[in-house]
Design a protein around this motif. Structure first.
Motif, PDB file in Angstrom:
ATOM      1  N   SER A   2       6.966  -1.363  19.133  1.00 45.87           N
ATOM      2  CA  SER A   2       7.172  -1.177  20.563  1.00 45.87           C
ATOM      3  C   SER A   2       5.939  -1.590  21.360  1.00 45.87           C
ATOM      4  CB  SER A   2       7.485   0.292  20.837  1.00 45.87           C
ATOM      5  OG  SER A   2       7.483   0.548  22.212  1.00 45.87           O
ATOM      6  N   ASP A   3       6.177  -2.113  22.541  1.00 49.65           N
ATOM      7  CA  ASP A   3       5.075  -2.434  23.447  1.00 49.65           C
ATOM      8  C   ASP A   3       4.579  -1.179  24.153  1.00 49.65           C
ATOM      9  OD1 ASP A   3       5.250  -5.113  22.829  1.00 49.65           O
ATOM     10  OD2 ASP A   3       6.555  -5.586  24.520  1.00 49.65           O
ATOM     11  N   PHE A   4       5.375  -0.123  24.129  1.00 52.81           N
ATOM     12  CA  PHE A   4       5.053   1.087  24.860  1.00 52.81           C
ATOM     13  C   PHE A   4       4.651   2.206  23.918  1.00 52.81           C
ATOM     14  CE2 PHE A   4       8.320  -0.577  28.049  1.00 52.81           C
ATOM     15  CZ  PHE A   4       7.354  -1.201  28.812  1.00 52.81           C
ATOM     16  N   GLU A   5       3.489   2.773  24.171  1.00 54.22           N
ATOM     17  CA  GLU A   5       2.978   3.864  23.352  1.00 54.22           C
ATOM     18  C   GLU A   5       3.891   5.092  23.427  1.00 54.22           C
ATOM     19  OE1 GLU A   5      -0.797   6.791  23.586  1.00 54.22           O
ATOM     20  OE2 GLU A   5      -1.249   4.638  23.745  1.00 54.22           O
ATOM     21  N   PHE A   6       4.438   5.371  24.606  1.00 53.23           N
ATOM     22  CA  PHE A   6       5.249   6.574  24.729  1.00 53.23           C
ATOM     23  C   PHE A   6       6.563   6.457  23.954  1.00 53.23           C
ATOM     24  CE2 PHE A   6       8.162   5.033  27.953  1.00 53.23           C
ATOM     25  CZ  PHE A   6       9.209   5.924  27.916  1.00 53.23           C
ATOM     26  N   ILE A   7       7.092   5.252  23.768  1.00 52.97           N
ATOM     27  CA  ILE A   7       8.290   5.069  22.939  1.00 52.97           C
ATOM     28  C   ILE A   7       7.961   5.436  21.492  1.00 52.97           C
ATOM     29  CG2 ILE A   7       9.924   3.377  22.007  1.00 52.97           C
ATOM     30  CD1 ILE A   7      10.558   4.043  24.879  1.00 52.97           C
ATOM     31  N   ASP A   9       5.682   7.589  20.671  1.00 54.68           N
ATOM     32  CA  ASP A   9       5.565   9.050  20.699  1.00 54.68           C
ATOM     33  C   ASP A   9       6.941   9.700  20.573  1.00 54.68           C
ATOM     34  OD1 ASP A   9       2.825   8.813  21.097  1.00 54.68           O
ATOM     35  OD2 ASP A   9       2.922   9.247  23.250  1.00 54.68           O
ATOM     36  N   LEU A  10       7.931   9.155  21.266  1.00 56.45           N
ATOM     37  CA  LEU A  10       9.282   9.721  21.233  1.00 56.45           C
ATOM     38  C   LEU A  10       9.861   9.709  19.826  1.00 56.45           C
ATOM     39  CD1 LEU A  10      10.980   8.300  24.460  1.00 56.45           C
ATOM     40  CD2 LEU A  10       9.936  10.538  24.120  1.00 56.45           C
ATOM     41  N   GLU A  11       9.535   8.693  19.065  1.00 56.65           N
ATOM     42  CA  GLU A  11      10.043   8.580  17.700  1.00 56.65           C
ATOM     43  C   GLU A  11       9.558   9.721  16.815  1.00 56.65           C
ATOM     44  OE1 GLU A  11       8.965   4.634  16.474  1.00 56.65           O
ATOM     45  OE2 GLU A  11      10.419   3.707  17.832  1.00 56.65           O
ATOM     46  N   GLU A  12       8.459  10.354  17.203  1.00 61.53           N
ATOM     47  CA  GLU A  12       7.902  11.464  16.430  1.00 61.53           C
ATOM     48  C   GLU A  12       8.520  12.812  16.811  1.00 61.53           C
ATOM     49  OE1 GLU A  12       5.687  10.980  13.919  1.00 61.53           O
ATOM     50  OE2 GLU A  12       5.955   8.842  14.335  1.00 61.53           O
ATOM     51  N   PHE A  19      10.885  17.498  23.014  1.00 67.12           N
ATOM     52  CA  PHE A  19      11.099  16.539  24.093  1.00 67.12           C
ATOM     53  C   PHE A  19      10.720  17.150  25.440  1.00 67.12           C
ATOM     54  CE2 PHE A  19      13.436  14.116  21.005  1.00 67.12           C
ATOM     55  CZ  PHE A  19      13.405  12.809  21.464  1.00 67.12           C
ATOM     56  N   LEU A  20      11.193  18.357  25.689  1.00 63.60           N
ATOM     57  CA  LEU A  20      10.907  19.022  26.960  1.00 63.60           C
ATOM     58  C   LEU A  20       9.407  19.262  27.134  1.00 63.60           C
ATOM     59  CD1 LEU A  20      13.937  21.440  26.840  1.00 63.60           C
ATOM     60  CD2 LEU A  20      13.556  19.714  28.626  1.00 63.60           C
ATOM     61  N   GLU A  21       8.733  19.674  26.077  1.00 57.11           N
ATOM     62  CA  GLU A  21       7.279  19.878  26.135  1.00 57.11           C
ATOM     63  C   GLU A  21       6.548  18.557  26.346  1.00 57.11           C
ATOM     64  OE1 GLU A  21       6.503  21.992  22.492  1.00 57.11           O
ATOM     65  OE2 GLU A  21       7.351  23.854  23.294  1.00 57.11           O
ATOM     66  N   TYR A  22       6.976  17.510  25.656  1.00 56.73           N
ATOM     67  CA  TYR A  22       6.331  16.203  25.791  1.00 56.73           C
ATOM     68  C   TYR A  22       6.380  15.719  27.241  1.00 56.73           C
ATOM     69  CZ  TYR A  22       5.341  11.234  25.308  1.00 56.73           C
ATOM     70  OH  TYR A  22       4.805   9.984  25.461  1.00 56.73           O
ATOM     71  N   LYS A  64       8.537   5.854  31.585  1.00 61.91           N
ATOM     72  CA  LYS A  64       8.298   7.239  31.163  1.00 61.91           C
ATOM     73  C   LYS A  64       8.784   8.207  32.236  1.00 61.91           C
ATOM     74  CE  LYS A  64       4.817  10.355  29.304  1.00 61.91           C
ATOM     75  NZ  LYS A  64       3.420  10.516  28.891  1.00 61.91           N
ATOM     76  N   ASP A  65       8.526   7.893  33.493  1.00 60.41           N
ATOM     77  CA  ASP A  65       9.004   8.734  34.600  1.00 60.41           C
ATOM     78  C   ASP A  65      10.533   8.799  34.616  1.00 60.41           C
ATOM     79  OD1 ASP A  65       6.428   9.299  35.432  1.00 60.41           O
ATOM     80  OD2 ASP A  65       6.438   7.814  37.060  1.00 60.41           O
ATOM     81  N   ALA A  66      11.177   7.678  34.376  1.00 65.26           N
ATOM     82  CA  ALA A  66      12.646   7.641  34.358  1.00 65.26           C
ATOM     83  C   ALA A  66      13.185   8.486  33.206  1.00 65.26           C
ATOM     84  CB  ALA A  66      13.141   6.194  34.234  1.00 65.26           C
ATOM     85  N   TYR A  67      12.578   8.370  32.035  1.00 69.40           N
ATOM     86  CA  TYR A  67      12.991   9.179  30.886  1.00 69.40           C
ATOM     87  C   TYR A  67      12.810  10.666  31.196  1.00 69.40           C
ATOM     88  CZ  TYR A  67      13.701   5.558  27.311  1.00 69.40           C
ATOM     89  OH  TYR A  67      14.193   4.529  26.557  1.00 69.40           O
ATOM     90  N   GLN A  68      11.681  10.994  31.819  1.00 69.50           N
ATOM     91  CA  GLN A  68      11.403  12.384  32.164  1.00 69.50           C
ATOM     92  C   GLN A  68      12.438  12.912  33.161  1.00 69.50           C
ATOM     93  OE1 GLN A  68       7.867  13.086  34.526  1.00 69.50           O
ATOM     94  NE2 GLN A  68       7.560  15.082  33.553  1.00 69.50           N
ATOM     95  N   GLN A  69      12.755  12.120  34.150  1.00 67.03           N
ATOM     96  CA  GLN A  69      13.737  12.520  35.158  1.00 67.03           C
ATOM     97  C   GLN A  69      15.107  12.738  34.523  1.00 67.03           C
ATOM     98  OE1 GLN A  69      14.407   9.625  38.240  1.00 67.03           O
ATOM     99  NE2 GLN A  69      15.626  11.016  39.461  1.00 67.03           N
TER     100      GLN A  69
END
Length: 110
Positions: A2-7, A9-12, A19-22, A64-69
């Protein structure tokens, strides 16, 4: 890769609470305990709908903001409602009235 670090992170992450805490979304553990699968399925549905519409942002911070929303909305759906009302899974829709279309010519032909 992935080009995105947070993606990555999500895999972990493996639980609704993780997810909610992340995403730093405050939550009531009782709501999550009862609705965890429904929340995560609704979250997935929101992501899939946004992706199909081509509305996912290209840059990491906005994505990341969209995923959070979307996760926040999925959680909130079950704070304000319940699994039976929301009918996320097919099993909750199986006993709803079914509609069937019968063409007029078939009715008149019999």
């Amino acid at each position: 890769m992935s080009d995105f670090e947070f993606i990555e992170d999500l895999e972990e992450l493996s639980s609704a609470e993780e997810f909610l805490e992340y995403f730093e979304i405050e939550f009531d553990p009782k709501v999550v305990m009862v609705n965890r699968l429904h929340i995560m399925q609704r979250y997935h549905d929101y992501l899939q709908k946004m992706e199909k519409a081509g509305n996912l942002p290209a840059e990491e911070a906005a994505l990341k903001d969209a995923y959070q929303q979307m996760l926040g909305q999925a959680y909130q759906d079950f704070v304000e409602s319940d699994a039976i009302t929301e009918k996320v899974f097919k099993v909750f829709r199986m006993h709803e009235p079914q509609t069937t279309f019968v063409p007029l010519d078939q009715l008149l032909g019999s």
